[in-house]
Design an enzyme around this catalytic site. Structure first.
Site, mmCIF file in Angstrom:
data_model
loop_
_atom_site.group_PDB
_atom_site.id
_atom_site.type_symbol
_atom_site.label_atom_id
_atom_site.label_comp_id
_atom_site.label_asym_id
_atom_site.label_seq_id
_atom_site.Cartn_x
_atom_site.Cartn_y
_atom_site.Cartn_z
ATOM 1 N N ASN A 391 0.836 -1.127 -0.004
ATOM 2 C CA ASN A 391 -0.008 0.043 -0.017
ATOM 3 C C ASN A 391 0.895 1.069 -0.084
ATOM 4 O OD1 ASN A 391 -1.907 1.876 0.128
ATOM 5 N ND2 ASN A 391 -3.145 0.673 1.780
ATOM 6 N N ASP A 392 1.470 1.515 1.230
ATOM 7 C CA ASP A 392 2.487 2.868 1.300
ATOM 8 C C ASP A 392 3.389 2.891 -0.007
ATOM 9 O OD1 ASP A 392 1.020 3.167 3.413
ATOM 10 O OD2 ASP A 392 2.483 2.273 4.884
ATOM 11 N N VAL A 393 3.871 1.862 -0.347
ATOM 12 C CA VAL A 393 4.852 1.868 -1.365
ATOM 13 C C VAL A 393 4.589 2.418 -2.892
ATOM 14 C CG1 VAL A 393 6.571 0.124 -0.062
ATOM 15 C CG2 VAL A 393 5.074 -0.640 -2.030
ATOM 16 N N ALA A 432 1.751 2.874 7.337
ATOM 17 C CA ALA A 432 1.961 4.186 7.884
ATOM 18 C C ALA A 432 0.536 4.839 8.285
ATOM 19 C CB ALA A 432 2.465 5.115 6.736
#
Lengths: 465, 99
Positions: A391-393, A432
Site C-alpha cells: 500500500n504505502d510503497v 503508515a
C-alpha cells in the site's frame, strides 16, 4: 594458572577482531554475505575459546559458564531456525535487546566488584561502567518496545505521551546525571538508578516512532549496542570488545543512515517527528469511500492479454505466505509470452530486502526482481500493475502530500501504468496509516481477499482465458 | 591500556567500521543489521570475564544471566542471519517444484 599465556590470548583476540572486520565487509556484498556471516561466527568461537582458556575461574564458575552457554545455544538455535520469515525483524530486535541487557548486567557486576574491592573513585572505569549500564539498558528496553510494535502486541502508530518532550528531556538529563554520579562515586545503587532511568529513556525514545520507521530504529539500537560493548570492553579491559563495539557502532550508524535515506526520511525526523507534532496525520479506520472491486476473472483477463505486467509485492504477500503462488502466476504469464516482472520497493514489507528474501524462498530468479528506480521509467509502457498486499510503497501521497508521514519516500509509480489491481484483504490503510488516493483512481480495481486465495483464483481463471 | 591508546584504537576501528559498509545495496540492509547484531553477542566474553573470579552468589547469578543473554544473542544472531542469506543464495533462474 591458565592454559594460554597472555600474549597468545592477545593474538587470538587480534585474529577474532580481523574475522569481525572481514565478516562485516563480506556481509555488505551479495556474493560474499553468507561466507562473511560464517567468518563472523568463527571469530566469535575463537574469542570464546580464548577467554575460556585464558581466564582464571573461581569455584565452580567454569562449569556454570559452560552449562549456561550450552543452555543458551539450545534455546536460541531452534527459535532462529523456525522463526517465520515475517517475524525475523522482531527476532533480530529481541536478540539485539538482550545483548544490550547483558552489557548492562556486566556493568552492575563490575560496579559491585569495585565496591567490594574498595577501588571506587576511578573516574575512567566508572565512566565506562556507567556507559555500559545506561546504553545497555536503553537498548534492551527500546528493543522490547520495537518488538511489541512489530509483533502487533501494541499499536504500530506513533504514541505520544502527554508532556512527552519534557519527560524525554528529564530522562536524558537523569541518565547523564546518574551516570556522572556512578563515575564519581562508583556506588552500586546509583548504577541501578541509571539502569532504570535509561530504560525509561528507551521507552520514551521508541514510543513516538510509528509504522514503517520501526526497522530503522532497530538498526539504530543495533548501533547503540556497539556503544554499550565499548563501555563493557573498557570496564573489563578487553581490546577485542573495544574493537568489536566500535565496529558495530560505526557500521550500524552508517547502515541506519542508509536505511533512512532509502525511505527518504531523516533519523531525527523518525525519532522526534511525532514529538514535534508533525506528520502523524491519518487513521487506521477503514474508509467508506467507494472503490471499484474486481473478480479473479477480471484480473486474469487483464493479465492474460497484457504485454507487460509488473507485480508489486508487499507485507500482505508475506503474511499470506503467498510467495509460491505469486511465482506460479508470474511463471504462467511468462509462458504465455507476457513480459511479467516484479517491482521491488526496497522497504516493502517490514524490513529492507524483505521481498527479495521472500521471493528468493520461492526460487524466483534475480533477473525478474526489478528495483523501484529501474521499474519506474517502464511504468508508462506497462499495461497492468498488480499490487499484492502492498500500500504505502505505491501511495502517490509520498509525492503530493507534504503533511503525509511518508512524504519524500521514493515510491513505485503504479499510477503511471495503464491499469492497476490491488489485492487486499480490506480497505484498511497501510502501515503508515494514511489513505491511498490510488485506490480511488479511475484506473484502479480492488480484488478483496487473502492474497494467497486471490492469486490462486486468478491463476485458475487464467487457464480459461 | 592508557586512555590515549584506547582512544586511538576506537577512532581507527570506527573508520574501518564505517568504511566497510559504505556502499551496500538495500537488499542486504537487513542481513547486515542482523549480522552486526550477532557479532555484538561477543559481549559474552565480557560476561565471562566479569563473573569468572567472583564467589559472591548474587554476582554469580547476575553473571550467569548475562552469559545466557549474550549466548542467545550470539548463537541465535548468527543462525538467523545465515537463514536469511540462505534464502538469497538458492539456485537462481527457473523455479523447480515446491519442496
Amino acid at each position: 594458572m591458565t592454559l594460554l599465556p597472555t600474549p597468545v590470548a592477545a593474538f587470538g583476540y587480534l585474529l577474532a577482531a580481523i574475522c569481525f572486520i572481514v565478516a562485516i565487509k563480506g556481509l555488505a556484498s551479495p556474493r560474499t554475505a553468507r561466507r562473511g556471516n560464517l567468518i563472523g561466527a568463527a571469530g566469535a568461537a575463537l574469542a570464546l575459546a580464548v577467554v575460556l582458556l585464558s581466564t582464571e575461574f573461581a569455584g565452580a564458575n567454569l562449569a556454570i559458564v559452560l552449562v549456561t552457554i550450552a543452555a543458551g545455544a539450545v534455546v536460541s538455535v531452534p527459535v532462529a531456525r523456525r522463526v517465520a520469515i515475517t517475524d525475523m525483524p522482531q527476532l533480530v530486535a529481541i536478540f539485539n535487546g538482550i545483548g544490550g541487557g547483558a552489557a548492562a548486567l556486566i556493568g552492575l557486576i563490575e560496579l559491585t566488584q569495585h565496591e567490594v574491592l574498595g577501588v571506587q573513585g576511578d573516574a575512567m572505569a566508572g565512566t565506562a561502567i556507567a556507559t555500559g549500564i545506561a546504553i545497555g539498558s536503553l537498548t534492551l528496553v527500546g528493543s522490547l518496545v520495537t518488538f511489541l510494535k512489530l509483533q502487533g502486541w501494541m499499536t504500530a502508530r506513533p504514541v505520544v505521551l502527554p508532556g512527552a518532550p519534557v519527560l524525554f528531556g528529564a530522562a536524558v538529563i537523569g541518565t547523564i546525571a546518574g551516570a556522572a554520579v556512578v563515575a564519581a562515586t562508583g556506588q552500586v545503587w546509583w548504577g541501578v538508578v541509571v539502569l532504570v532511568v535509561a530504560g525509561a529513556l528507551g521507552v520514551l525514545l521508541v514510543l513516538p516512532v510509528g509504522g514503517a520507521d520501526v526497522p530503522i530504529v532497530i538498526s539504530l539500537l543495533n548501533a547503540t549496542t556497539g556503544l554499550a560493548i565499548i563501555g563493557t570492553g573498557w570496564a573489563v579491559d578487553n581490546v577485542l570488545l573495544l574493537v568489536a563495539g566500535t565496529l558495530i557502532g560505526a557500521a550500524g550508524t552508517m547502515l541506519t543512515l542508509a536505511m533512512a535515506r532509502g525511505m527518504g526520511r531523516s533519523v531525527s525526523g523518525i525519532l522526534f517527528g511525532a514529538l514535534r507534532g508533525s506528520s502523524t496525520a491519518g487513521s487506521t479506520q477503514a474508509s467508506d469511500r467507494p472503490v471499484r472491486s474486481a473478480t479473479p476473472e477480471d484480473v486474469a483477463v487483464a493479465l492474460g492479454y497484457a504485454r507487460r505486467v509488473v507485480v508489486v509485492p508487499g507485507y500482505g504477500l508475506a503474511v499470506a505466505q503467498a510467495q509460491h503462488v505469486v511465482a506460479e502466476l508470474v511463471d504462467a504469464l511468462r509462458e504465455r509470452g507476457v513480459d511479467a516482472v516484479y517491482g521491488i520497493h526496497p522497504v516493502a514489507g517490514r524490513m529492507p530486502g524483505h521481498m527479495n528474501v521472500l521471493l528468493a524462498e520461492a526460487n524466483v530468479g534475480y533477473e525478474l526482481l526489478v528495483e523501484a528506480g529501474e521499474v519506474n521509467p517502464t511504468m508508462p509502457s506497462t499495461d497492468v500493475v498488480v499490487v499484492v498486499g502492498a500500500n504505502d510503497v505505491v501511495n502517490p501521497a509520498a509525492r503530493t502530500e507534504p503533511s503525509a508521514p511518508i512524504y519524500g519516500m521514493p515510491i513505485i509509480d503504479a499510477e503511471a501504468a495503464g491499469q492497476v489491481f490491488f489485492l487486499k484483504r480490506s480497505m484498511r490503510p497501510g502501515f503508515a496509516g494514511i489513505e491511498n488516493e490510488l485506490l480511488y483512481s479511475a484506473k484502479t480495481q480492488v480484488l478483496f481477499g487473502d492474497a494467497k486465495d486471490s492469486l490462486a483464483a486468478v491463476h485458475a481463471a487464467l487457464k480459461t482465458v | 591500556m592508557d586512555a590515549m591508546t584506547t582512544l586511538t584504537l576506537l577512532v581507527l576501528a570506527g573508520f574501518v567500521g564505517a568504511e566497510v559498509v559504505s556502499k551496500v545495496t538495500s537488499r542486504l540492509h537487513t542481513p547486515l543489521m542482523s549480522g552486526t547484531n550477532a557479532i555484538s553477542g561477543v559481549v559474552l566474553i565480557g560476561a565471562i570475564a566479569a563473573m569468572a573470579g567472583t564467589t559472591n552468589p548474587l554476582l554469580v547469578v547476575l553473571g550467569t544471566l548475562a552469559v545466557l543473554l549474550a549466548t542467545i544473542n550470539l548463537v541465535g544472531g548468527f543462525v538467523v542471519t545465515d537463514r536469511m542469506l540462505e534464502m538469497f543464495s538458492r539456485p537462481q533462474g527457473r523455479r523447480g517444484g515446491d519442496e
